[in-house]
Scaffold this motif. Structure first.
Motif, PDB file in Angstrom:
ATOM      1  N   ALA A   1       0.680  -1.080   0.049  1.00 16.38           N
ATOM      2  CA  ALA A   1      -0.314   0.451   0.105  1.00 16.38           C
ATOM      3  C   ALA A   1       0.929   1.041  -0.056  1.00 16.38           C
ATOM      4  CB  ALA A   1      -0.891   0.248   1.355  1.00 16.38           C
ATOM      5  N   LEU A   2       0.297   2.994  -0.808  1.00 18.48           N
ATOM      6  CA  LEU A   2       0.610   3.499  -0.427  1.00 18.48           C
ATOM      7  C   LEU A   2      -0.156   4.878  -0.857  1.00 18.48           C
ATOM      8  CD1 LEU A   2       1.380   4.430  -3.616  1.00 18.48           C
ATOM      9  CD2 LEU A   2       3.321   2.949  -3.920  1.00 18.48           C
ATOM     10  N   GLY A   3       0.467   5.722  -0.457  1.00 16.85           N
ATOM     11  CA  GLY A   3      -0.247   6.940  -0.880  1.00 16.85           C
ATOM     12  C   GLY A   3       0.335   7.163  -1.647  1.00 16.85           C
TER      13      GLY A   3
ATOM     14  N   ARG B   1       2.539  -0.061 -13.618  1.00 18.02           N
ATOM     15  CA  ARG B   1       3.598  -0.495 -11.824  1.00 18.02           C
ATOM     16  C   ARG B   1       2.716  -1.935 -11.339  1.00 18.02           C
ATOM     17  NH1 ARG B   1       8.933   0.698 -11.558  1.00 18.02           N
ATOM     18  NH2 ARG B   1       9.270  -0.947 -10.177  1.00 18.02           N
ATOM     19  N   GLY B   2       1.204  -2.024 -11.766  1.00 15.72           N
ATOM     20  CA  GLY B   2       0.608  -2.426 -11.548  1.00 15.72           C
ATOM     21  C   GLY B   2      -0.089  -2.368 -10.174  1.00 15.72           C
ATOM     22  N   TRP B   3       0.499  -0.458  -9.511  1.00  9.59           N
ATOM     23  CA  TRP B   3      -0.162  -0.563  -8.155  1.00  9.59           C
ATOM     24  C   TRP B   3      -2.007   0.088  -8.752  1.00  9.59           C
ATOM     25  CZ3 TRP B   3       1.562  -0.536  -2.987  1.00  9.59           C
ATOM     26  CH2 TRP B   3       2.853  -0.738  -2.826  1.00  9.59           C
ATOM     27  N   ARG B   4      -2.883  -0.594  -7.167  1.00 12.52           N
ATOM     28  CA  ARG B   4      -4.764  -0.603  -8.431  1.00 12.52           C
ATOM     29  C   ARG B   4      -4.642   0.551  -7.142  1.00 12.52           C
ATOM     30  NH1 ARG B   4      -6.821  -4.662 -10.293  1.00 12.52           N
ATOM     31  NH2 ARG B   4      -8.769  -3.240 -11.008  1.00 12.52           N
ATOM     32  N   LEU B   5      -5.500   1.993  -7.519  1.00 17.00           N
ATOM     33  CA  LEU B   5      -6.581   2.771  -6.808  1.00 17.00           C
ATOM     34  C   LEU B   5      -7.110   2.287  -6.238  1.00 17.00           C
ATOM     35  CD1 LEU B   5      -6.752   6.099  -6.628  1.00 17.00           C
ATOM     36  CD2 LEU B   5      -8.076   6.145  -7.978  1.00 17.00           C
ATOM     37  N   TRP B   6      -7.224   2.346  -4.863  1.00 16.82           N
ATOM     38  CA  TRP B   6      -8.247   2.175  -4.237  1.00 16.82           C
ATOM     39  C   TRP B   6      -9.729   3.314  -4.685  1.00 16.82           C
ATOM     40  CZ3 TRP B   6      -8.550  -1.977  -1.092  1.00 16.82           C
ATOM     41  CH2 TRP B   6      -9.408  -2.492  -0.527  1.00 16.82           C
TER      42      TRP B   6
ATOM     43  N   GLU C   1      -8.361  11.306   1.880  1.00 13.56           N
ATOM     44  CA  GLU C   1      -7.451  10.152   0.903  1.00 13.56           C
ATOM     45  C   GLU C   1      -7.825   9.757   0.163  1.00 13.56           C
ATOM     46  OE1 GLU C   1      -4.299  10.602   1.989  1.00 13.56           O
ATOM     47  OE2 GLU C   1      -4.972  11.866   3.743  1.00 13.56           O
ATOM     48  N   ARG C   2      -9.488   9.625  -0.787  1.00  8.64           N
ATOM     49  CA  ARG C   2      -9.801   9.264  -1.624  1.00  8.64           C
ATOM     50  C   ARG C   2      -8.885   9.596  -3.616  1.00  8.64           C
ATOM     51  NH1 ARG C   2     -15.978   7.031  -1.060  1.00  8.64           N
ATOM     52  NH2 ARG C   2     -15.041   6.251  -2.811  1.00  8.64           N
ATOM     53  N   GLY C   3      -8.649   8.814  -3.882  1.00  5.91           N
ATOM     54  CA  GLY C   3      -7.730   8.930  -4.744  1.00  5.91           C
ATOM     55  C   GLY C   3      -6.203   9.704  -4.831  1.00  5.91           C
ATOM     56  N   GLY C   4      -5.988   8.868  -3.964  1.00  7.42           N
ATOM     57  CA  GLY C   4      -4.988   8.571  -4.010  1.00  7.42           C
ATOM     58  C   GLY C   4      -4.069   7.548  -3.028  1.00  7.42           C
ATOM     59  N   ILE C   5      -5.199   6.581  -2.760  1.00  7.89           N
ATOM     60  CA  ILE C   5      -4.032   5.217  -2.142  1.00  7.89           C
ATOM     61  C   ILE C   5      -4.398   3.990  -3.275  1.00  7.89           C
ATOM     62  CG2 ILE C   5      -4.776   3.804  -0.040  1.00  7.89           C
ATOM     63  CD1 ILE C   5      -4.026   6.989   1.002  1.00  7.89           C
ATOM     64  N   HIS C   6      -2.824   3.302  -3.035  1.00  2.01           N
ATOM     65  CA  HIS C   6      -2.590   2.396  -4.101  1.00  2.01           C
ATOM     66  C   HIS C   6      -2.763   1.299  -3.004  1.00  2.01           C
ATOM     67  CE1 HIS C   6      -2.578   5.860  -7.177  1.00  2.01           C
ATOM     68  NE2 HIS C   6      -2.769   5.189  -8.023  1.00  2.01           N
TER      69      HIS C   6
ATOM     70  N   ASP D   1     -14.452  -1.296   1.928  1.00  2.00           N
ATOM     71  CA  ASP D   1     -14.054  -0.601   2.910  1.00  2.00           C
ATOM     72  C   ASP D   1     -11.736  -0.531   3.085  1.00  2.00           C
ATOM     73  OD1 ASP D   1     -16.526   1.152   3.419  1.00  2.00           O
ATOM     74  OD2 ASP D   1     -16.778   0.154   5.595  1.00  2.00           O
ATOM     75  N   LEU D   2     -11.565   0.391   3.801  1.00  2.21           N
ATOM     76  CA  LEU D   2      -9.881  -0.071   4.097  1.00  2.21           C
ATOM     77  C   LEU D   2      -9.411   0.527   5.309  1.00  2.21           C
ATOM     78  CD1 LEU D   2      -7.636  -1.550   3.248  1.00  2.21           C
ATOM     79  CD2 LEU D   2      -6.863   0.243   1.687  1.00  2.21           C
ATOM     80  N   THR D   3      -9.377   0.630   6.377  1.00  5.17           N
ATOM     81  CA  THR D   3      -9.318   1.585   6.856  1.00  5.17           C
ATOM     82  C   THR D   3      -7.499   0.764   7.923  1.00  5.17           C
ATOM     83  OG1 THR D   3     -11.177   0.936   8.296  1.00  5.17           O
ATOM     84  CG2 THR D   3      -9.345   1.591   9.711  1.00  5.17           C
ATOM     85  N   CYS D   4      -7.123   2.383   8.160  1.00  9.26           N
ATOM     86  CA  CYS D   4      -5.267   2.325   8.517  1.00  9.26           C
ATOM     87  C   CYS D   4      -5.621   2.035   9.911  1.00  9.26           C
ATOM     88  CB  CYS D   4      -4.720   3.126   6.960  1.00  9.26           C
ATOM     89  SG  CYS D   4      -5.124   4.544   8.097  1.00  9.26           S
TER      90      CYS D   4
END
Length: 177
Positions: free
Chosen positions: A111-113, A125-130, A148-153, A166-169
Protein backbone atom coordinates in the motif's frame (compact mmCIF):
# COMPACT_ATOMS: atom_id res chain seq x y z
CA UNK A 1 23.65 3.40 -10.90
CA UNK A 2 23.88 1.15 -7.87
CA UNK A 3 20.81 0.22 -5.78
CA UNK A 4 21.28 -1.28 -2.32
CA UNK A 5 18.71 -2.37 0.25
CA UNK A 6 19.35 -1.80 3.94
CA UNK A 7 17.37 -1.66 7.17
CA UNK A 8 17.04 1.65 8.99
CA UNK A 9 19.30 0.26 11.73
CA UNK A 10 22.12 -0.14 9.21
CA UNK A 11 21.97 3.40 7.85
CA UNK A 12 23.86 4.85 10.80
CA UNK A 13 23.85 8.55 11.70
CA UNK A 14 25.67 9.65 8.54
CA UNK A 15 23.39 7.58 6.29
CA UNK A 16 20.27 8.91 8.00
CA UNK A 17 21.57 12.46 7.60
CA UNK A 18 22.34 11.92 3.92
CA UNK A 19 18.88 10.42 3.39
CA UNK A 20 17.14 13.25 5.21
CA UNK A 21 19.00 15.78 3.05
CA UNK A 22 17.83 13.99 -0.12
CA UNK A 23 14.22 13.89 1.10
CA UNK A 24 14.23 17.57 2.07
CA UNK A 25 15.65 18.49 -1.34
CA UNK A 26 13.34 16.17 -3.30
CA UNK A 27 10.21 17.31 -1.49
CA UNK A 28 11.24 20.98 -1.78
CA UNK A 29 10.92 21.63 1.95
CA UNK A 30 7.57 19.85 2.27
CA UNK A 31 8.89 16.83 4.18
CA UNK A 32 7.63 17.14 7.74
CA UNK A 33 9.14 15.54 10.88
CA UNK A 34 6.21 13.08 10.97
CA UNK A 35 6.95 12.12 7.34
CA UNK A 36 10.52 11.35 8.38
CA UNK A 37 9.28 9.18 11.26
CA UNK A 38 6.99 7.29 8.87
CA UNK A 39 9.96 6.43 6.63
CA UNK A 40 12.01 4.85 9.43
CA UNK A 41 11.98 1.37 10.93
CA UNK A 42 11.86 -0.67 7.75
CA UNK A 43 13.81 -1.38 4.62
CA UNK A 44 15.32 1.28 2.37
CA UNK A 45 16.20 1.02 -1.32
CA UNK A 46 18.99 3.51 -1.97
CA UNK A 47 20.14 4.50 -5.46
CA UNK A 48 23.57 6.04 -5.93
CA UNK A 49 25.07 7.50 -9.07
CA UNK A 50 28.54 6.57 -10.33
CA UNK A 51 30.10 9.09 -7.93
CA UNK A 52 28.39 7.50 -4.93
CA UNK A 53 25.93 10.37 -4.45
CA UNK A 54 22.53 9.34 -3.08
CA UNK A 55 20.04 10.15 -5.87
CA UNK A 56 17.00 7.97 -5.10
CA UNK A 57 15.16 6.34 -2.23
CA UNK A 58 12.08 4.31 -1.33
CA UNK A 59 11.22 2.79 2.05
CA UNK A 60 8.99 -0.14 2.96
CA UNK A 61 7.62 -0.18 6.49
CA UNK A 62 5.22 -2.57 8.22
CA UNK A 63 1.68 -1.43 8.93
CA UNK A 64 -1.72 -3.04 9.43
CA UNK A 65 -4.76 -2.36 7.28
CA UNK A 66 -8.27 -3.58 8.06
CA UNK A 67 -10.28 -4.92 5.14
CA UNK A 68 -12.97 -7.51 4.69
CA UNK A 69 -13.13 -8.30 8.40
CA UNK A 70 -9.44 -9.03 8.84
CA UNK A 71 -6.18 -7.30 9.69
CA UNK A 72 -3.76 -7.41 6.77
CA UNK A 73 0.01 -7.20 7.12
CA UNK A 74 0.82 -4.30 4.81
CA UNK A 75 4.16 -3.37 3.32
CA UNK A 76 3.64 0.38 3.17
CA UNK A 77 5.79 2.42 0.78
CA UNK A 78 7.12 5.70 2.14
CA UNK A 79 9.40 8.55 1.08
CA UNK A 80 9.87 7.72 -2.59
CA UNK A 81 12.24 10.42 -3.79
CA UNK A 82 14.59 11.22 -6.64
CA UNK A 83 17.13 14.03 -6.58
CA UNK A 84 15.71 16.85 -8.75
CA UNK A 85 18.76 16.85 -11.05
CA UNK A 86 18.41 13.11 -11.71
CA UNK A 87 14.70 12.78 -12.51
CA UNK A 88 13.32 11.04 -15.61
CA UNK A 89 16.20 8.54 -15.70
CA UNK A 90 14.45 5.46 -14.29
CA UNK A 91 15.65 5.95 -10.72
CA UNK A 92 12.16 5.83 -9.17
CA UNK A 93 11.54 2.50 -10.89
CA UNK A 94 14.95 1.23 -9.81
CA UNK A 95 14.21 1.88 -6.11
CA UNK A 96 10.63 0.58 -6.38
CA UNK A 97 11.77 -2.78 -7.82
CA UNK A 98 13.32 -4.10 -4.59
CA UNK A 99 10.60 -2.50 -2.43
CA UNK A 100 7.91 -4.29 -4.45
CA UNK A 101 9.89 -7.56 -4.25
CA UNK A 102 9.97 -7.25 -0.47
CA UNK A 103 6.24 -6.46 -0.33
CA UNK A 104 5.43 -9.49 -2.51
CA UNK A 105 7.54 -11.79 -0.39
CA UNK A 106 6.62 -10.64 3.08
CA UNK A 107 3.18 -9.05 3.27
CA UNK A 108 -0.50 -9.67 2.55
CA UNK A 109 -0.75 -6.43 0.56
CA UNK A 110 1.37 -3.50 -0.53
CA UNK A 111 0.00 0.00 0.00
CA UNK A 112 1.01 3.61 -0.49
CA UNK A 113 -0.29 7.14 -0.62
CA UNK A 114 0.55 8.91 -3.86
CA UNK A 115 0.77 12.47 -4.99
CA UNK A 116 -1.33 13.29 -8.04
CA UNK A 117 1.88 13.69 -10.04
CA UNK A 118 2.86 10.02 -9.45
CA UNK A 119 -0.53 8.33 -10.06
CA UNK A 120 0.32 7.11 -13.57
CA UNK A 121 3.77 5.91 -12.44
CA UNK A 122 2.27 3.57 -9.83
CA UNK A 123 -0.59 2.46 -12.09
CA UNK A 124 1.93 1.43 -14.77
CA UNK A 125 3.71 -0.73 -12.17
CA UNK A 126 0.54 -2.66 -11.27
CA UNK A 127 -0.57 -0.67 -8.24
CA UNK A 128 -4.35 -0.33 -8.08
CA UNK A 129 -6.20 2.78 -6.98
CA UNK A 130 -8.43 2.16 -3.95
CA UNK A 131 -11.93 3.22 -4.97
CA UNK A 132 -13.85 2.53 -1.76
CA UNK A 133 -14.17 4.51 1.46
CA UNK A 134 -11.02 5.05 3.53
CA UNK A 135 -10.80 5.17 7.31
CA UNK A 136 -8.22 5.47 10.08
CA UNK A 137 -8.23 3.68 13.41
CA UNK A 138 -7.61 6.66 15.73
CA UNK A 139 -7.46 7.04 19.53
CA UNK A 140 -11.07 8.31 19.25
CA UNK A 141 -12.24 5.33 17.20
CA UNK A 142 -12.59 4.69 13.49
CA UNK A 143 -12.77 7.94 11.50
CA UNK A 144 -13.42 8.32 7.78
CA UNK A 145 -10.61 9.98 5.79
CA UNK A 146 -12.40 11.20 2.63
CA UNK A 147 -9.62 13.61 1.65
CA UNK A 148 -7.37 10.62 0.90
CA UNK A 149 -9.67 9.21 -1.81
CA UNK A 150 -7.97 9.11 -5.16
CA UNK A 151 -4.48 8.84 -3.70
CA UNK A 152 -4.27 5.47 -1.95
CA UNK A 153 -2.97 2.54 -3.97
CA UNK A 154 -2.62 -1.13 -3.17
CA UNK A 155 -0.45 -3.81 -4.69
CA UNK A 156 -2.72 -6.85 -4.66
CA UNK A 157 -0.87 -9.96 -3.54
CA UNK A 158 -2.30 -13.20 -2.14
CA UNK A 159 -5.26 -11.80 -0.21
CA UNK A 160 -8.46 -11.07 -2.17
CA UNK A 161 -9.29 -7.36 -2.13
CA UNK A 162 -12.53 -5.54 -2.92
CA UNK A 163 -11.21 -2.21 -4.23
CA UNK A 164 -14.69 -0.72 -3.70
CA UNK A 165 -14.90 -1.88 -0.06
CA UNK A 166 -13.77 -0.18 3.13
CA UNK A 167 -10.07 0.11 3.94
CA UNK A 168 -8.87 1.24 7.37
CA UNK A 169 -5.29 2.09 8.29
CA UNK A 170 -3.65 1.86 11.69
CA UNK A 171 -2.97 5.00 13.71
CA UNK A 172 0.18 7.11 13.50
CA UNK A 173 1.02 10.74 14.12
CA UNK A 174 0.94 13.14 11.18
CA UNK A 175 -0.72 12.01 7.96
CA UNK A 176 -2.38 8.70 8.81
CA UNK A 177 -2.20 7.51 5.20
Amino acid sequence: MDVTVVHTADLGPDGRGELRDLLDLSYAGDFEPADWEHALGGMHALARDDDGTLVGHAALVARHLLHGGRALRAGYVEAVAVHPEHRRRGIAGAVMDPVERLARGGYDVGALGSSEMALSFYAARGWRLWRGPLFALTPSGIVETPDERGGIHVLPLDVPLDLDGDLTCDWRDGDVW
